[in-house]
Design a protein around this motif. Sequence first.
Motif, short mmCIF file in Angstrom:
data_model
loop_
_atom_site.label_atom_id
_atom_site.label_comp_id
_atom_site.label_asym_id
_atom_site.label_seq_id
_atom_site.Cartn_x
_atom_site.Cartn_y
_atom_site.Cartn_z
N GLN A 62 0.79 -1.22 0.00
CA GLN A 62 0.00 0.00 0.00
C GLN A 62 0.83 1.28 0.00
OE1 GLN A 62 -3.38 -0.03 2.69
NE2 GLN A 62 -3.48 -2.26 2.53
N ASN A 95 -5.29 5.04 -4.85
CA ASN A 95 -5.46 3.60 -4.89
C ASN A 95 -5.88 2.96 -3.58
OD1 ASN A 95 -4.67 2.60 -7.70
ND2 ASN A 95 -3.13 4.14 -7.22
N TRP A 96 -5.54 3.61 -2.46
CA TRP A 96 -5.83 3.00 -1.17
C TRP A 96 -6.66 3.93 -0.27
CZ3 TRP A 96 -4.86 -2.00 -1.18
CH2 TRP A 96 -3.89 -2.48 -2.05
N LYS A 130 -6.99 -5.13 -8.56
CA LYS A 130 -6.83 -3.75 -8.09
C LYS A 130 -6.07 -2.90 -9.11
CE LYS A 130 -6.27 -0.94 -4.18
NZ LYS A 130 -7.57 -0.32 -4.10
#
Length: 176
Positions: free
Chosen positions: A77, A171-172, A122
């Motif tokens: 992450q 993205n996170w 993802k």
Amino acid sequence: MAIQYATFAGGCFWCMVKPFDQYDGVHSVTSGYTGGHTVNPTYNEVCTNTTGHREAVEIEFDDRVIRYEELLNIFWQVIDPTDAGGQFHDRGESYKSAIYTHSDEQRLAAERSKQALQDSGKFSAPIVTDIFQADVFYPAEDYHQQYYKKNPGHYARYTVGSGRAGFIEKNWGNYS
């Protein structure tokens, strides 16, 4: 077990300390160099991309408090696992991402974790982070250690300016 080591390369090592440093069970996070052919490399030597070393962090942790798999999740992450040329604005061999495993168990966990991220969908591009057996780890010069604490303003500007903060947020959704 108890005390173990995890070694991760994720681009600029300044940006790889804080994400791990804040967890219970993590005893230390050391910035340094690994994976190359030069003994006791310096920052200037590693930046030439001729030593084979990558900037990395070595994490000393108590696996009774935090599991290796949790460290892998944190690692994924805070990097761009699809970038084969470096990380964010830092380009070249010394900034490529990698997991350096210290045991067969870590290697298997790293491989499972990488495959799970690939299978998750993802990212549309392949996960290209390397997995290697851990090699000699050389601590970086003192001024690189705990950089986010020593130079918080520069660290904050760098994480934003390099593109890392935006990528993580996109993205996170949890950059801090």
